[in-house]
Design a protein around this motif. Structure first.
Motif, PDB file in Angstrom:
ATOM      1  N   THR A  36       0.827  -1.206   0.000  1.00 23.26           N
ATOM      2  CA  THR A  36       0.000   0.000   0.000  1.00 23.26           C
ATOM      3  C   THR A  36       0.861   1.256   0.000  1.00 23.26           C
ATOM      4  N   LYS A  39       1.970   2.324  -3.555  1.00 21.91           N
ATOM      5  CA  LYS A  39       0.967   2.624  -4.571  1.00 21.91           C
ATOM      6  C   LYS A  39       0.721   4.123  -4.674  1.00 21.91           C
ATOM      7  N   GLU A  43      -4.292   4.300  -7.688  1.00 24.45           N
ATOM      8  CA  GLU A  43      -4.348   2.841  -7.595  1.00 24.45           C
ATOM      9  C   GLU A  43      -5.111   2.395  -6.347  1.00 24.45           C
ATOM     10  N   ALA A  46      -8.776   2.694  -7.190  1.00 24.06           N
ATOM     11  CA  ALA A  46      -9.227   1.973  -8.380  1.00 24.06           C
ATOM     12  C   ALA A  46     -10.130   0.800  -8.012  1.00 24.06           C
ATOM     13  N   SER A  47     -11.024   0.480  -8.889  1.00 25.72           N
ATOM     14  CA  SER A  47     -11.897  -0.680  -8.744  1.00 25.72           C
ATOM     15  C   SER A  47     -11.900  -1.432 -10.073  1.00 25.72           C
ATOM     16  N   VAL A  49      -9.695  -3.904  -7.168  1.00 18.30           N
ATOM     17  CA  VAL A  49      -8.489  -3.619  -6.406  1.00 18.30           C
ATOM     18  C   VAL A  49      -7.249  -4.044  -7.181  1.00 18.30           C
ATOM     19  N   HIS A  50      -6.236  -3.179  -7.175  1.00 16.21           N
ATOM     20  CA  HIS A  50      -4.930  -3.517  -7.746  1.00 16.21           C
ATOM     21  C   HIS A  50      -4.093  -4.148  -6.633  1.00 16.21           C
ATOM     22  N   TRP A  51      -3.830  -5.426  -6.759  1.00 21.04           N
ATOM     23  CA  TRP A  51      -3.087  -6.106  -5.700  1.00 21.04           C
ATOM     24  C   TRP A  51      -1.635  -5.659  -5.645  1.00 21.04           C
ATOM     25  N   LEU A  52      -1.046  -5.368  -6.791  1.00 22.96           N
ATOM     26  CA  LEU A  52       0.336  -4.904  -6.853  1.00 22.96           C
ATOM     27  C   LEU A  52       0.375  -3.558  -7.572  1.00 22.96           C
ATOM     28  N   PRO A  53       1.295  -2.679  -7.175  1.00 23.06           N
ATOM     29  CA  PRO A  53       1.368  -1.374  -7.849  1.00 23.06           C
ATOM     30  C   PRO A  53       1.856  -1.503  -9.284  1.00 23.06           C
ATOM     31  N   ASP A  54       1.230  -0.741 -10.175  1.00 17.92           N
ATOM     32  CA  ASP A  54       1.689  -0.730 -11.561  1.00 17.92           C
ATOM     33  C   ASP A  54       3.051  -0.044 -11.686  1.00 17.92           C
TER      34      ASP A  54
END
Length: 279
Positions: A36, A39, A43, A46-47, A49-54
């Motif tokens: 977290t 991120k 992110e 976002a919906s 959920v983004h489990w890992l940061p882009d």
């Protein structure tokens, strides 16, 4: 023989699987906190959920460090935690020595009352304690932690009492024959022998105080407060809503000192927790 070795390997594999699963269960929240903190605000909102940061946002940690006086609040926490942990370790050792080695009418009953006090939630005694400190002019000072430290802690008293009760009576008797009083026996014989329990007690007390949010919020103003309060309350936007990625980044940096202290004192902590149960 082959069947026995196969069963042994399977039992070890099962044990390691359980240990790895439990370790992952405990490390999961901290890992999610780190993710977290890396991120961006978009992110987090976002919906789905983004489990890992882009794109990893290392700058969140720098921003969390500079947005508040991080080192100043960390210094406050370090002063309070070290002061309390040192005093409560010494006072609890002294009280535990008395319960373990001295005889007095009603000692067992007093020890029972001491153990019973461990079941009292902190919130039950905090507000009456606040009124006492306010009457004495100790609000917005570090004196409450000094007095709490000098008053000992029931759980730590129990640890020292269990350890001292298992020490040979001959040590005490030989010291008395040589003319030592109980104060000198405590400082010269029993306390040096209890280094593992001292390490465990110090780590426990330091962790209690470093992680305490309620007492600093109630007793200290913004300049004197601790890092726990600052991290919880300071990372907000213009409308007063929390900036979650900065809160997470600040929380990670807030937890790291405790992890380092535990890693350094791990051997003494584990040894002290184990030896207090031996008779």
């Amino acid at each position: 023989m082959t069947a026995f070795r196969t069963r042994l390997r399977m039992s070890r594999l099962l044990l390691y699987t359980v240990l790895v699963s439990v370790t992952g269960l405990f490390l999961g929240p901290f890992g999610w906190l780190v993710i977290t903190g890396l991120k961006s605000p978009g992110e987090l909102a976002a919906s789905p959920v983004h489990w890992l940061p882009d794109h990893i946002q290392w700058g969140n940690f720098a921003e969390a460090f500079t947005t508040i006086d991080f080192l100043g609040y960390a210094r406050n926490s370090l002063i309070i935690a070290t002061l309390y942990a040192t005093l409560v370790t010494l006072s609890s050792a002294w009280v535990g020595f008395g319960f373990a080695r001295l005889s007095a009418p009603g000692k067992k009953q007093m020890f029972g009352v001491l153990l019973g006090s461990m079941m009292l939630p902190q919130i039950v005694t905090l507000f009456p304690t606040y009124l006492i400190f306010a009457k004495l002019g100790m609000v917005n000072t570090y004196w409450p932690w000094v007095l709490w430290g000098l008053a000992s802690a029931p759980y730590l008293v129990f640890l020292f009492r269990q350890f001292f009760a298992g020490m040979p009576r001959e040590l005490e008797e030989a010291a008395i024959i040589d003319g030592c009083g109980y104060v000198r026996i405590f400082w010269r014989i029993f306390l040096p022998q209890s280094l593992p329990v001292i390490a465990a007690s110090f780590v426990i007390a330091f962790t209690w105080t470093w992680g305490d949010f309620i007492a600093p919020s109630l007793l200290l103003d913004t300049d004197r407060t601790t890092l726990a309060v600052a991290v919880s309350n300071s990372y907000v936007n213009a409308s007063g809503a929390p900036i979650n990625n900065l809160v997470a980044a600040g929380a990670v940096m807030y937890v790291v000192p405790i992890l380092l202290i535990f890693l350094v004192a791990q051997r003494g902590f584990v040894s002290g927790a184990a030896t207090t149960g031996l008779k």
